[in-house]
Design an enzyme around this catalytic site. Structure first.
Site, short mmCIF file in Angstrom:
data_model
loop_
_atom_site.label_atom_id
_atom_site.label_comp_id
_atom_site.label_asym_id
_atom_site.label_seq_id
_atom_site.Cartn_x
_atom_site.Cartn_y
_atom_site.Cartn_z
N LYS A 119 0.83 -1.22 0.00
CA LYS A 119 0.00 0.00 0.00
C LYS A 119 0.86 1.26 0.00
O LYS A 119 0.66 2.16 -0.82
CB LYS A 119 -0.94 0.03 1.23
CG LYS A 119 -1.92 -1.14 1.29
CD LYS A 119 -2.86 -1.02 2.49
CE LYS A 119 -2.15 -1.05 3.84
NZ LYS A 119 -1.42 -2.30 4.13
N ARG B 269 -9.75 1.24 8.61
CA ARG B 269 -9.22 -0.09 8.90
C ARG B 269 -10.24 -0.97 9.61
O ARG B 269 -9.92 -2.07 10.03
CB ARG B 269 -8.00 0.07 9.80
CG ARG B 269 -6.71 -0.48 9.20
CD ARG B 269 -5.63 -0.23 10.20
NE ARG B 269 -4.43 -0.95 9.95
CZ ARG B 269 -3.40 -0.48 9.25
NH1 ARG B 269 -3.49 0.69 8.67
NH2 ARG B 269 -2.31 -1.18 9.15
N ARG C 71 11.17 -5.62 4.80
CA ARG C 71 10.87 -4.18 4.65
C ARG C 71 11.87 -3.31 5.42
O ARG C 71 12.17 -3.56 6.57
CB ARG C 71 9.45 -3.88 5.13
CG ARG C 71 9.18 -2.37 5.21
CD ARG C 71 7.74 -2.01 5.17
NE ARG C 71 6.97 -2.52 6.29
CZ ARG C 71 5.63 -2.42 6.36
NH1 ARG C 71 4.95 -1.86 5.38
NH2 ARG C 71 4.99 -2.91 7.39
N ARG D 188 11.10 -1.47 10.93
CA ARG D 188 10.06 -1.09 11.88
C ARG D 188 9.95 -2.11 13.00
O ARG D 188 10.02 -3.30 12.76
CB ARG D 188 8.71 -0.99 11.14
CG ARG D 188 8.54 0.32 10.41
CD ARG D 188 7.36 0.33 9.47
NE ARG D 188 6.14 -0.25 10.04
CZ ARG D 188 4.96 -0.25 9.40
NH1 ARG D 188 4.86 0.30 8.20
NH2 ARG D 188 3.91 -0.79 9.95
N ARG E 50 -0.59 -8.79 13.63
CA ARG E 50 -1.17 -7.80 12.71
C ARG E 50 -1.98 -8.47 11.60
O ARG E 50 -2.99 -7.94 11.15
CB ARG E 50 -0.06 -6.93 12.12
CG ARG E 50 0.41 -5.88 13.13
CD ARG E 50 1.76 -5.32 12.76
NE ARG E 50 1.77 -4.67 11.47
CZ ARG E 50 2.82 -4.65 10.67
NH1 ARG E 50 3.94 -5.24 11.02
NH2 ARG E 50 2.76 -4.02 9.52
P1 ADP Z 1 1.07 -1.53 7.34
O1 ADP Z 1 1.63 -0.61 6.29
O2 ADP Z 1 2.05 -2.57 7.72
O3 ADP Z 1 -0.29 -2.01 6.97
P2 ADP Z 1 0.61 0.89 8.85
O4 ADP Z 1 1.87 1.64 8.68
O5 ADP Z 1 -0.54 1.27 7.99
O6 ADP Z 1 0.92 -0.67 8.67
O7 ADP Z 1 0.12 0.94 10.36
C1 ADP Z 1 1.00 0.69 11.42
C2 ADP Z 1 0.21 0.70 12.73
O8 ADP Z 1 -0.38 2.00 12.93
C3 ADP Z 1 -0.95 -0.27 12.79
O9 ADP Z 1 -0.56 -1.58 13.18
C4 ADP Z 1 -1.85 0.40 13.85
O10 ADP Z 1 -1.34 0.19 15.15
C5 ADP Z 1 -1.66 1.87 13.52
N1 ADP Z 1 -2.69 2.35 12.57
C6 ADP Z 1 -2.49 2.79 11.31
N2 ADP Z 1 -3.65 3.14 10.73
C7 ADP Z 1 -4.62 2.90 11.64
C8 ADP Z 1 -6.04 3.04 11.64
N3 ADP Z 1 -6.72 3.48 10.56
N4 ADP Z 1 -6.72 2.70 12.78
C9 ADP Z 1 -6.07 2.26 13.85
N5 ADP Z 1 -4.75 2.08 13.91
C10 ADP Z 1 -4.01 2.40 12.82
P1 ADP Z 2 2.10 -1.88 3.19
O1 ADP Z 2 2.09 -0.37 3.22
O2 ADP Z 2 0.89 -2.46 2.53
O3 ADP Z 2 2.34 -2.49 4.54
P2 ADP Z 2 4.69 -1.59 1.83
O4 ADP Z 2 4.42 -0.70 0.69
O5 ADP Z 2 5.39 -1.04 3.01
O6 ADP Z 2 3.32 -2.35 2.28
O7 ADP Z 2 5.51 -2.85 1.26
C1 ADP Z 2 5.97 -3.89 2.11
C2 ADP Z 2 7.35 -4.37 1.62
O8 ADP Z 2 7.19 -5.02 0.36
C3 ADP Z 2 8.36 -3.26 1.40
O9 ADP Z 2 9.64 -3.74 1.76
C4 ADP Z 2 8.31 -3.01 -0.11
O10 ADP Z 2 9.56 -2.55 -0.61
C5 ADP Z 2 7.99 -4.39 -0.64
N1 ADP Z 2 7.16 -4.36 -1.86
C6 ADP Z 2 6.12 -3.54 -2.15
N2 ADP Z 2 5.60 -3.81 -3.38
C7 ADP Z 2 6.33 -4.85 -3.87
C8 ADP Z 2 6.31 -5.61 -5.09
N3 ADP Z 2 5.42 -5.36 -6.05
N4 ADP Z 2 7.21 -6.59 -5.22
C9 ADP Z 2 8.10 -6.85 -4.26
N5 ADP Z 2 8.19 -6.18 -3.09
C10 ADP Z 2 7.32 -5.19 -2.90
#
Ligand code: ADP
Ligand code: ADP
Length: 216
Positions: free
Chosen positions: A13, A88, A127, A159, A170
């Site tokens: 994302k 979410r 990541r 992270r 998660r």
């Molecule tokens: P990922 O990219 O791995 O999906 P995020 O960076 O979006 O994770 O979120 C990291 C953490 O921030 C989540 O595990 C949660 O604790 C918090 N968080 C982010 N967005 C929300 C939301 N919309 N509602 C509640 N908690 C959130």
């Molecule tokens: P999210 O926000 O959904 O948690 P991220 O954008 O942070 O996901 O991506 C999670 C990990 O996967 C990062 O290390 C990113 O560089 C890698 N990644 C994202 N898109 C791709 C892809 N199309 N192929 C391989 N790795 C990817």
């Protein structure tokens, strides 16, 4: 264009959000990024959010919603936005709909990034994030053995919530609380699924093709 990106942690994302938002000239609003900036800045909001984030739980709705309401009220979000990581759960989605309605607006599209569990775990395990510019990298897929950001030279970090135990939790939280959003938005006829496997550029292309019919 007002759109939302959904998908499990690690689906890509954040990675796709930066390209899609820049292609559409709209701000990318990532609640995870805003929470992390507050944690590193040591704000009250950051202190509160940190306990939940460290466990891999969702930060309480009232806190998250107040933060999003403020952010969506800013000047740069008036002509459109891309939400990454919000809503979410279904109640956040309902509040978002009511908030937009209050302003005479609607959500145009919800893009679901579809990847399987094995790929999600691989992506999360490798990541790395830049401590200076926030860009997202992957140790293996981007060959980042030097721990330096190619874009700005900043140091990369892993992270805390990408450690194995927290990742597992998660993913459970996603299944229980976030996945129901998919049918919620499908019922509103604004959900489009995008295959999020394969190279980043290909996923961006697929996403842009899915978005095009919804552009005014
Ligand atoms: P990922 O990219 O791995 O999906 P995020 O960076 O979006 O994770 O979120 C990291 C953490 O921030 C989540 O595990 C949660 O604790 C918090 N968080 C982010 N967005 C929300 C939301 N919309 N509602 C509640 N908690 C959130
Ligand atoms: P999210 O926000 O959904 O948690 P991220 O954008 O942070 O996901 O991506 C999670 C990990 O996967 C990062 O290390 C990113 O560089 C890698 N990644 C994202 N898109 C791709 C892809 N199309 N192929 C391989 N790795 C990817």
């Amino acid at each position: 264009m007002r759109l939302v990106l959904v998908g499990p942690p690690g689906a890509g994302k954040g990675t796709q959000a930066q390209y899609i938002a820049s292609n559409l000239s709209i701000p990318k609003i990532s609640t995870g990024d805003i929470f992390r900036a507050n944690v590193s800045g040591g704000t009250e909001l950051g202190k509160l959010a940190k306990t939940y984030m460290d466990r891999g739980d969702l930060v309480p709705d009232e806190v998250t919603i107040a933060m999003v309401r403020d952010r969506l009220g800013e000047d740069d979000a008036q002509d459109g936005f891309l939400l990454d990581g919000f809503p979410r759960n279904v109640s956040q989605a309902e509040v978002l709909r009511d908030m937009l309605k209050e302003w005479g607006l609607v959500l145009n599209l919800v893009l679901e990034l579809v990847v399987d569990d094995d790929e999600v775990v691989r992506r999360l395990a490798g990541r790395r994030t830049c401590s200076q510019c926030g860009r997202i990298w992957h140790v293996e897929f981007d060959d980042k053995r030097d721990d330096k950001c190619d874009a700005c030279g900043g140091a990369l970090f892993q992270r805390d919530d990408d450690k194995e135990d927290t990742v597992r939790h998660r993913l459970e939280v996603y299944q229980q609380q976030t996945a129901p959003l998919i049918s919620h938005y499908a019922a509103e006829d604004i959900l489009v699924g995008v295959d999020a496997t394969g190279p980043v550029e290909e996923v961006t292309q697929r996403a842009m093709e899915a978005i095009r019919p919804f552009m005014g």
